[in-house]
Design an enzyme around this catalytic site. Sequence first.
Site, PDB file in Angstrom:
ATOM      1  N   CYS A  19      20.083  24.597  29.621  1.00  0.00           N
ATOM      2  CA  CYS A  19      19.654  23.216  29.386  1.00  0.00           C
ATOM      3  C   CYS A  19      18.234  23.027  29.940  1.00  0.00           C
ATOM      4  O   CYS A  19      17.975  23.378  31.098  1.00  0.00           O
ATOM      5  CB  CYS A  19      20.622  22.267  30.075  1.00  0.00           C
ATOM      6  SG  CYS A  19      20.073  20.555  30.022  1.00  0.00           S
ATOM      7  N   CYS A  51      18.774  20.382  33.162  1.00  0.00           N
ATOM      8  CA  CYS A  51      19.497  20.691  34.401  1.00  0.00           C
ATOM      9  C   CYS A  51      19.696  22.192  34.620  1.00  0.00           C
ATOM     10  O   CYS A  51      20.181  22.599  35.663  1.00  0.00           O
ATOM     11  CB  CYS A  51      20.849  19.962  34.408  1.00  0.00           C
ATOM     12  SG  CYS A  51      21.974  20.579  33.152  1.00  0.00           S
ATOM     13  N   LYS A 107      -0.908   1.446  -6.397  1.00  0.00           N
ATOM     14  CA  LYS A 107      -0.031   0.473  -5.739  1.00  0.00           C
ATOM     15  C   LYS A 107      -0.271   0.565  -4.234  1.00  0.00           C
ATOM     16  O   LYS A 107       0.180   1.501  -3.573  1.00  0.00           O
ATOM     17  CB  LYS A 107       1.426   0.750  -6.079  1.00  0.00           C
ATOM     18  CG  LYS A 107       2.353  -0.320  -5.578  1.00  0.00           C
ATOM     19  CD  LYS A 107       3.712  -0.184  -6.223  1.00  0.00           C
ATOM     20  CE  LYS A 107       4.622  -1.310  -5.809  1.00  0.00           C
ATOM     21  NZ  LYS A 107       4.898  -1.368  -4.385  1.00  0.00           N
ATOM     22  N   CYS A 131      24.271  15.999  33.928  1.00  0.00           N
ATOM     23  CA  CYS A 131      22.909  16.271  33.449  1.00  0.00           C
ATOM     24  C   CYS A 131      22.171  14.937  33.274  1.00  0.00           C
ATOM     25  O   CYS A 131      22.662  14.024  32.592  1.00  0.00           O
ATOM     26  CB  CYS A 131      22.977  17.022  32.125  1.00  0.00           C
ATOM     27  SG  CYS A 131      21.355  17.222  31.362  1.00  0.00           S
ATOM     28  N   GLU A 177     -30.392  -6.026  13.591  1.00  0.00           N
ATOM     29  CA  GLU A 177     -30.794  -7.287  12.942  1.00  0.00           C
ATOM     30  C   GLU A 177     -29.586  -8.194  12.744  1.00  0.00           C
ATOM     31  O   GLU A 177     -29.631  -9.395  13.008  1.00  0.00           O
ATOM     32  CB  GLU A 177     -31.443  -6.991  11.570  1.00  0.00           C
ATOM     33  CG  GLU A 177     -32.865  -6.480  11.678  1.00  0.00           C
ATOM     34  CD  GLU A 177     -33.369  -5.934  10.348  1.00  0.00           C
ATOM     35  OE1 GLU A 177     -34.579  -6.075  10.101  1.00  0.00           O
ATOM     36  OE2 GLU A 177     -32.576  -5.366   9.565  1.00  0.00           O
ATOM     37  N   LYS A 181       6.995   4.581  -8.762  1.00  0.00           N
ATOM     38  CA  LYS A 181       7.030   4.931  -7.336  1.00  0.00           C
ATOM     39  C   LYS A 181       6.981   6.447  -7.176  1.00  0.00           C
ATOM     40  O   LYS A 181       7.742   7.162  -7.821  1.00  0.00           O
ATOM     41  CB  LYS A 181       8.312   4.396  -6.689  1.00  0.00           C
ATOM     42  CG  LYS A 181       8.405   2.876  -6.635  1.00  0.00           C
ATOM     43  CD  LYS A 181       7.458   2.287  -5.647  1.00  0.00           C
ATOM     44  CE  LYS A 181       7.940   1.713  -4.406  1.00  0.00           C
ATOM     45  NZ  LYS A 181       9.085   1.190  -3.972  1.00  0.00           N
ATOM     46  N   CYS A 237      24.949  21.186  26.313  1.00  0.00           N
ATOM     47  CA  CYS A 237      24.947  21.209  27.772  1.00  0.00           C
ATOM     48  C   CYS A 237      26.224  20.498  28.194  1.00  0.00           C
ATOM     49  O   CYS A 237      26.429  19.338  27.863  1.00  0.00           O
ATOM     50  CB  CYS A 237      23.712  20.465  28.308  1.00  0.00           C
ATOM     51  SG  CYS A 237      23.836  20.127  30.073  1.00  0.00           S
ATOM     52  N   ASP A 246      -0.092  -0.061  -0.373  1.00  0.00           N
ATOM     53  CA  ASP A 246       1.049  -0.345   0.490  1.00  0.00           C
ATOM     54  C   ASP A 246       0.651  -1.321   1.592  1.00  0.00           C
ATOM     55  O   ASP A 246       0.281  -0.932   2.686  1.00  0.00           O
ATOM     56  CB  ASP A 246       1.553   0.977   1.080  1.00  0.00           C
ATOM     57  CG  ASP A 246       3.025   0.900   1.388  1.00  0.00           C
ATOM     58  OD1 ASP A 246       3.642  -0.121   1.054  1.00  0.00           O
ATOM     59  OD2 ASP A 246       3.553   1.863   1.966  1.00  0.00           O
ATOM     60  N   GLU A 253      -3.257   0.887 -12.086  1.00  0.00           N
ATOM     61  CA  GLU A 253      -3.848   0.592 -10.776  1.00  0.00           C
ATOM     62  C   GLU A 253      -3.054   1.321  -9.703  1.00  0.00           C
ATOM     63  O   GLU A 253      -1.890   1.640  -9.911  1.00  0.00           O
ATOM     64  CB  GLU A 253      -3.767  -0.921 -10.500  1.00  0.00           C
ATOM     65  CG  GLU A 253      -4.575  -1.738 -11.467  1.00  0.00           C
ATOM     66  CD  GLU A 253      -4.321  -3.234 -11.320  1.00  0.00           C
ATOM     67  OE1 GLU A 253      -3.732  -3.661 -10.308  1.00  0.00           O
ATOM     68  OE2 GLU A 253      -4.710  -3.971 -12.233  1.00  0.00           O
ATOM     69  N   TYR A 284      -6.139  -7.952  -7.216  1.00  0.00           N
ATOM     70  CA  TYR A 284      -5.696  -7.335  -8.470  1.00  0.00           C
ATOM     71  C   TYR A 284      -5.053  -8.297  -9.459  1.00  0.00           C
ATOM     72  O   TYR A 284      -4.537  -7.870 -10.488  1.00  0.00           O
ATOM     73  CB  TYR A 284      -4.746  -6.176  -8.193  1.00  0.00           C
ATOM     74  CG  TYR A 284      -3.596  -6.508  -7.247  1.00  0.00           C
ATOM     75  CD1 TYR A 284      -2.641  -7.466  -7.572  1.00  0.00           C
ATOM     76  CD2 TYR A 284      -3.474  -5.859  -6.018  1.00  0.00           C
ATOM     77  CE1 TYR A 284      -1.604  -7.765  -6.720  1.00  0.00           C
ATOM     78  CE2 TYR A 284      -2.440  -6.149  -5.151  1.00  0.00           C
ATOM     79  CZ  TYR A 284      -1.509  -7.105  -5.510  1.00  0.00           C
ATOM     80  OH  TYR A 284      -0.491  -7.408  -4.657  1.00  0.00           O
TER      81      TYR A 284
HETATM   82  S1  IVH Z   1       0.650  -6.756  -9.399  1.00  0.00           S
HETATM   83  C1  IVH Z   1       2.555 -10.224 -11.382  1.00  0.00           C
HETATM   84  N1  IVH Z   1      -0.868  -4.782  -8.578  1.00  0.00           N
HETATM   85  O1  IVH Z   1       3.457  -4.301  -4.982  1.00  0.00           O
HETATM   86  C2  IVH Z   1       1.775  -9.227 -10.643  1.00  0.00           C
HETATM   87  N2  IVH Z   1       0.934  -5.469  -7.188  1.00  0.00           N
HETATM   88  O2  IVH Z   1       6.356  -3.956  -5.474  1.00  0.00           O
HETATM   89  C3  IVH Z   1       2.469  -8.725  -9.434  1.00  0.00           C
HETATM   90  N3  IVH Z   1       1.088  -4.238  -5.076  1.00  0.00           N
HETATM   91  O3  IVH Z   1       4.379  -7.679  -4.644  1.00  0.00           O
HETATM   92  C4  IVH Z   1       1.763  -7.785  -8.578  1.00  0.00           C
HETATM   93  N4  IVH Z   1      -0.651  -2.940  -5.395  1.00  0.00           N
HETATM   94  O4  IVH Z   1       2.485  -6.739  -3.107  1.00  0.00           O
HETATM   95  C5  IVH Z   1       0.192  -5.567  -8.305  1.00  0.00           C
HETATM   96  N5  IVH Z   1      -2.300  -3.079  -7.944  1.00  0.00           N
HETATM   97  C6  IVH Z   1      -1.263  -3.854  -7.674  1.00  0.00           C
HETATM   98  C7  IVH Z   1      -0.524  -3.733  -6.493  1.00  0.00           C
HETATM   99  C8  IVH Z   1       0.580  -4.562  -6.285  1.00  0.00           C
HETATM  100  C9  IVH Z   1       0.319  -3.273  -4.566  1.00  0.00           C
HETATM  101  C10 IVH Z   1       2.278  -4.787  -4.398  1.00  0.00           C
HETATM  102  C11 IVH Z   1       2.393  -6.296  -4.441  1.00  0.00           C
HETATM  103  C12 IVH Z   1       3.704  -6.563  -5.150  1.00  0.00           C
HETATM  104  C13 IVH Z   1       4.457  -5.291  -4.866  1.00  0.00           C
HETATM  105  C14 IVH Z   1       5.575  -5.065  -5.854  1.00  0.00           C
END
Ligand code: IVH
Length: 657
Positions: A398, A401, A109, A419, A31, A304, A414, A111, A107, A216
């Site tokens: 090796c 060779c 983070k 070689c 659809e 981190k 080697c 990547d 939240e 976010y």
């Molecule tokens: S908040 C003022 N929330 O991480 C608010 N950033 O290392 C700034 N990122 O530049 C960002 N997940 O690109 C926020 N849940 C999250 C995120 C997040 C990934 C990234 C974002 C930021 C970088 C900082």
Amino acid sequence: MNERMKELVQILNEANYNYYVLDNPTITDQEFDNYMRELINLEAKYPEFKQSDSPTQRVGGEVVSSFNKVYHEKPMLSLSNVFNEDEIRDFDERLKRENIKPEYVCELKIDGLSVSLLYEKGILKRAATRGDGVVGEDITHNAKTIKDIPLRINEPIDIEVRGEIYMTKKSLLELNEKRIERGVEPLANARNAAAGSVRQLDSKVAASRNLSCFIYHLPNPEDYNIKTHFEALEFMRKLGFVVSDNNRKVKDINELLKFIEYWTIERPNLPYDIDGVVIKLNDLKDQQKAGYTAKYPKWATAYKFPAELVLTKLKDIKMTVGRTGQVTPNAILEPVFLMGSVISKATLHNEDYIKMKDIRIGDTVAIRKAGDVIPRVEKVILDRRTGKEKPFEVPKVCPICGSMLIKKDAAYYCENPDCDKKTIEKLIHFASRDAMNIEGFGDAIVEDFYNMGYLKDIPDFYNLEKSKEQLMELEGFGLKSIENLLDAAKKSKENSLEKLLFGLGIRHVGAKGAKVLAKHFKTMDNLLEASYEDLVNIPDVGDIIAKSIVDYFLDYKNKEMINKLKEYNLNMEYLGNEKVNLNISGKTFVLTGALESITRDQAEEMIENAGGKTSSSVSKKTYAVIVGSDPGSKYTKAKELNIPIWSEQEFLEKIKE
Ligand code: IVH
């Protein structure tokens, strides 16, 4: 017709929303395709009625000639980082000292790369990258192809929201499979893949990349009478944005630590990469109280994750020959995701390492990757042994060779000067960026040209002109690409002596050593005449390097090669183009973590060119520590000793000064 087109746009947008955002399909694919086809036909016939939120834009097609600059009304800030429980507690204590009783929102983070989305009367008008935080780039044409980004939101309001564009692990795998099929290098990780996709001029590419987006951040919550960050997230979800289901309100630091603990374990099961947890104050008044630095909000920080370990199967062990002749065992792995990249190979160092860890083919092994270090097999998971695993005997000949290998310390070599693999690696090294930087001569081209007999030894890089006609006939090449290669080789003749010295691949002479030698002797001829005593008396040149240089030039073949390079008019002098930077001159720097826009070698070269020094450990004498992503203990040490910490960006700015 206009009415029907409006109706189709609505049906299709709703279907997309139900499918991608709510994960709850309401119409069949058949659809959907039929409606879409009807709309495409109508838009072709009546372009004047094409709606600005038409889902046909999702398939891409718009091509821009360059990226317009975009000014962010409110700067797009980054986040400060914390790496352990103590640092999280410091963050919490600092807020308490400001008379804030913290309630946080945690939240994941994501990547990827951050994006700002601007809606006017509910219609997506502009999408922009962060850039330097103040000025970013307009990527609207690409953002429109991302299914998670609504073209029209549920209220006809003006609003800016911010979030992260990312690529799922599955999409990256699929993309890389296709790239490998086409013989193109796979992309290193999901973040680079996402960033590369939104920086395409042709939006068809972004459309084919299957990107996603979480929202976010609401930069102007006061405009909507919102009091907490969590409310802002709910508000944005209601407007039709994809807001992560994993966001949690936590009432104190203990709950916060639990959230982190949970995701440290669960992280591999997510369909996308995360590199940490973002901690944000919930109450917007508290956020105001905490305030901002020039770069970060003080009301948020990013925890981190430490370097990750993953388990996978060791399928095989293959020996590889390097340019020095060292033959090293490498683990061939069942591909796994690790810190944003697909890993299918890891180092096993040497025979002793394999024996010490009792690593066998068929074992389940733990792989670790720290910062910019090559992944390595950390340990065997003995519980997973089935009895079918095969111990590995390091071969004594090796693999290329067949010459007998010679053992020196823990490694095998080697020693056959002819070689093939050794020569190919030597040629690849000569052309590489930190050596002669002959653009275009990547690993595959060098190997092909070697195998076809056009490039047998270093001087051949400068004698390809004579084979131009034949080279142009090769599959995948043409006049332009061959001329580019010849030009790149020609350009490299002008390089300063240290590049050539490093490129020759004299054992124990790295980029740094080559610089010391070039600076000291100024010309190749002076170096050729230098005795062991002359060499060993130079600061930074030890006994091993001095011996190695003397041996290298005693070999008549090497002397002959240098004469040939002279005949081809290569520069043999030190050009000493460094400009001393007063901020950096004489100061000692330490680098830690992975840098993004430059390699570590380049950063070191820049510091040295500006008159500074680098060291591998942090002490009171360290002037500053330059920190990339996933930094190691050097970062913690720098904090302990109160040594200034520079981001990559700061470093690049300061060195430019
Ligand atoms: S908040 C003022 N929330 O991480 C608010 N950033 O290392 C700034 N990122 O530049 C960002 N997940 O690109 C926020 N849940 C999250 C995120 C997040 C990934 C990234 C974002 C930021 C970088 C900082």
